[in-house]
Write a protein that holds these residues in place. Structure first.
Motif, PDB file in Angstrom:
ATOM      1  N   VAL A  58      40.802  42.866  51.132  1.00 30.39           N
ATOM      2  CA  VAL A  58      41.905  42.654  49.691  1.00 30.39           C
ATOM      3  C   VAL A  58      42.253  40.998  50.163  1.00 30.39           C
ATOM      4  N   MET A  59      41.880  40.732  49.433  1.00 28.55           N
ATOM      5  CA  MET A  59      42.108  39.695  49.782  1.00 28.55           C
ATOM      6  C   MET A  59      43.178  38.503  48.249  1.00 28.55           C
ATOM      7  N   GLU A  60      43.799  37.846  49.044  1.00 29.00           N
ATOM      8  CA  GLU A  60      44.427  37.089  47.750  1.00 29.00           C
ATOM      9  C   GLU A  60      44.654  36.301  47.582  1.00 29.00           C
ATOM     10  N   GLY A  61      45.016  35.459  46.920  1.00 23.03           N
ATOM     11  CA  GLY A  61      45.150  34.246  47.075  1.00 23.03           C
ATOM     12  C   GLY A  61      45.364  33.233  45.376  1.00 23.03           C
ATOM     13  N   ARG A  62      44.241  32.166  44.860  1.00 30.82           N
ATOM     14  CA  ARG A  62      43.994  31.513  43.681  1.00 30.82           C
ATOM     15  C   ARG A  62      42.831  31.507  42.713  1.00 30.82           C
ATOM     16  N   ASP A  63      41.963  31.226  44.031  1.00 27.25           N
ATOM     17  CA  ASP A  63      40.368  31.102  43.478  1.00 27.25           C
ATOM     18  C   ASP A  63      39.462  32.339  44.504  1.00 27.25           C
ATOM     19  N   ILE A  64      40.287  33.558  43.809  1.00 15.55           N
ATOM     20  CA  ILE A  64      39.303  34.926  44.519  1.00 15.55           C
ATOM     21  C   ILE A  64      38.289  35.042  43.964  1.00 15.55           C
ATOM     22  N   GLY A  65      38.459  35.225  43.001  1.00 11.76           N
ATOM     23  CA  GLY A  65      37.877  35.973  42.495  1.00 11.76           C
ATOM     24  C   GLY A  65      36.408  34.937  41.500  1.00 11.76           C
ATOM     25  N   SER A  66      37.452  33.418  41.377  1.00 13.31           N
ATOM     26  CA  SER A  66      36.639  32.684  40.466  1.00 13.31           C
ATOM     27  C   SER A  66      35.463  31.984  41.812  1.00 13.31           C
ATOM     28  N   VAL A  67      35.945  31.369  42.714  1.00 11.79           N
ATOM     29  CA  VAL A  67      35.111  30.733  43.235  1.00 11.79           C
ATOM     30  C   VAL A  67      34.999  31.433  44.878  1.00 11.79           C
ATOM     31  N   VAL A  68      35.692  31.869  45.919  1.00  5.61           N
ATOM     32  CA  VAL A  68      35.814  32.280  46.861  1.00  5.61           C
ATOM     33  C   VAL A  68      34.334  33.743  46.776  1.00  5.61           C
ATOM     34  N   PHE A  69      34.811  34.570  46.101  1.00 11.49           N
ATOM     35  CA  PHE A  69      33.968  35.750  45.779  1.00 11.49           C
ATOM     36  C   PHE A  69      33.508  35.939  44.098  1.00 11.49           C
ATOM     37  N   PRO A  70      32.988  35.065  43.734  1.00  8.06           N
ATOM     38  CA  PRO A  70      32.993  35.362  42.326  1.00  8.06           C
ATOM     39  C   PRO A  70      31.762  36.544  41.610  1.00  8.06           C
ATOM     40  N   GLU A  71      31.380  36.793  42.607  1.00  8.05           N
ATOM     41  CA  GLU A  71      29.973  38.030  42.260  1.00  8.05           C
ATOM     42  C   GLU A  71      30.719  39.271  42.396  1.00  8.05           C
ATOM     43  N   THR A  72      31.987  39.306  43.078  1.00  9.10           N
ATOM     44  CA  THR A  72      32.686  40.613  43.286  1.00  9.10           C
ATOM     45  C   THR A  72      33.650  41.962  42.256  1.00  9.10           C
ATOM     46  N   PRO A  73      32.964  43.164  42.142  1.00  8.28           N
ATOM     47  CA  PRO A  73      32.908  43.560  40.421  1.00  8.28           C
ATOM     48  C   PRO A  73      34.535  43.622  40.473  1.00  8.28           C
ATOM     49  N   PHE A  74      35.377  44.089  41.181  1.00  5.58           N
ATOM     50  CA  PHE A  74      36.722  44.193  41.767  1.00  5.58           C
ATOM     51  C   PHE A  74      37.919  42.582  42.008  1.00  5.58           C
ATOM     52  N   LYS A  75      38.624  43.366  40.863  1.00  6.79           N
ATOM     53  CA  LYS A  75      39.013  41.043  40.456  1.00  6.79           C
ATOM     54  C   LYS A  75      40.443  41.437  39.593  1.00  6.79           C
ATOM     55  N   PHE A  76      41.317  41.339  40.267  1.00  8.20           N
ATOM     56  CA  PHE A  76      42.624  41.608  39.224  1.00  8.20           C
ATOM     57  C   PHE A  76      43.649  40.229  39.519  1.00  8.20           C
ATOM     58  N   TYR A  77      43.815  39.668  37.878  1.00  4.57           N
ATOM     59  CA  TYR A  77      44.553  38.727  38.296  1.00  4.57           C
ATOM     60  C   TYR A  77      46.508  39.029  38.122  1.00  4.57           C
TER      61      TYR A  77
END
Ligand code: DC
Length: 215
Positions: free
Chosen positions: A126-145
């Motif tokens: 579980v990785m938290e940040g600002r750009d994890i879903g948008s840039v670091v792991f854009p391909e993961t299907p599990f993204k929460f804001y």
């Protein structure tokens, strides 16, 4: 595509990301990676060296000259810089003030993002940040804001006894050119203003099941 599962938790300062990400990781038996701590650690390091954070070239030189090791210890990310562990300094006032400036420097991000990706090679995270879903792991299907009202977020920081200008930090984090804080188009948005940590974790677990995570 990494073989491990990645759950991305992004959001503004004091939105509850860290508490939620840690509790969720424990619930799932995943490792918890705090990417903000990596930017904080680098910020602490350059401040220690009396580098002017408004001089990007000087910041980059200090970061490039240092040995940065990110690892998972007891299912938690830890960063060592030149063999020093800055963990107890990550929320110092001077780090709070400078971290948005340091993290806006593209080369700093270019150095740290591969470290984040490395962590996900070692375990489900579980990785938290600002750009994890948008840039670091854009391909993961599990993204929460994860979000909360500005008033609630200010109160949360005060309750932690911290002096943190979160409005200024949010402005800087959202308006920078390099990987700004954005809601990824395929992220699930959760407002935590009136929810407990357990309530948010339960909601994320429910949505993860819906998305087919075998839990
Ligand atoms: O999550 P945090 O408040 O501890 O993060 C500290 C700062 O690090 C934040 O103001 C912006 C930066 N950051 C970033 O630019 N990208 C990330 N993935 C995580 C944090």
């Amino acid at each position: 595509m990494p073989s491990h599962r990645i759950i991305a938790i992004d959001g503004p300062a004091a939105s509850g990301k860290s508490s939620v990400a840690l509790a969720l990781a424990q619930r799932l038996g995943f490792s918890h990676v705090n990417s903000g701590a990596m930017y904080r650690a680098v910020t602490w390091h350059v401040l220690q060296r009396s580098v002017d954070v408004h001089q990007p070239a000087a910041v980059v030189a200090a970061v490039e000259q240092s040995k940065i090791v990110c690892e998972l210890v007891d299912s938690q990310s830890r960063i060592l810089i030149n063999d020093q562990d800055p963990t107890s300094h990550l929320r110092d006032d001077n780090v709070n003030r400078a971290v948005s400036i340091v993290s806006s420097i593209p080369r700093v991000r270019q150095i740290l993002v591969p470290r984040m990706r490395e962590c996900a090679k070692a375990d489900n995270v579980v990785m938290e940040g600002r750009d994890i879903g948008s840039v670091v792991f854009p391909e993961t299907p599990f993204k929460f804001y994860i979000d909360a009202s500005p008033e609630v977020r200010v109160q949360r920081r005060r309750a932690e006894g911290q002096r943190d200008e979160i409005a200024a930090r949010d402005r800087a984090d959202s308006s920078r050119a390099a990987s700004p804080l954005v809601v990824a188009p395929d992220a699930e948005v959760i407002d935590t203003s009136t929810l407990t940590i357990e309530g948010v974790v339960n909601e994320i677990m429910r949505r993860l099941k819906q998305k087919g995570l075998p839990i």
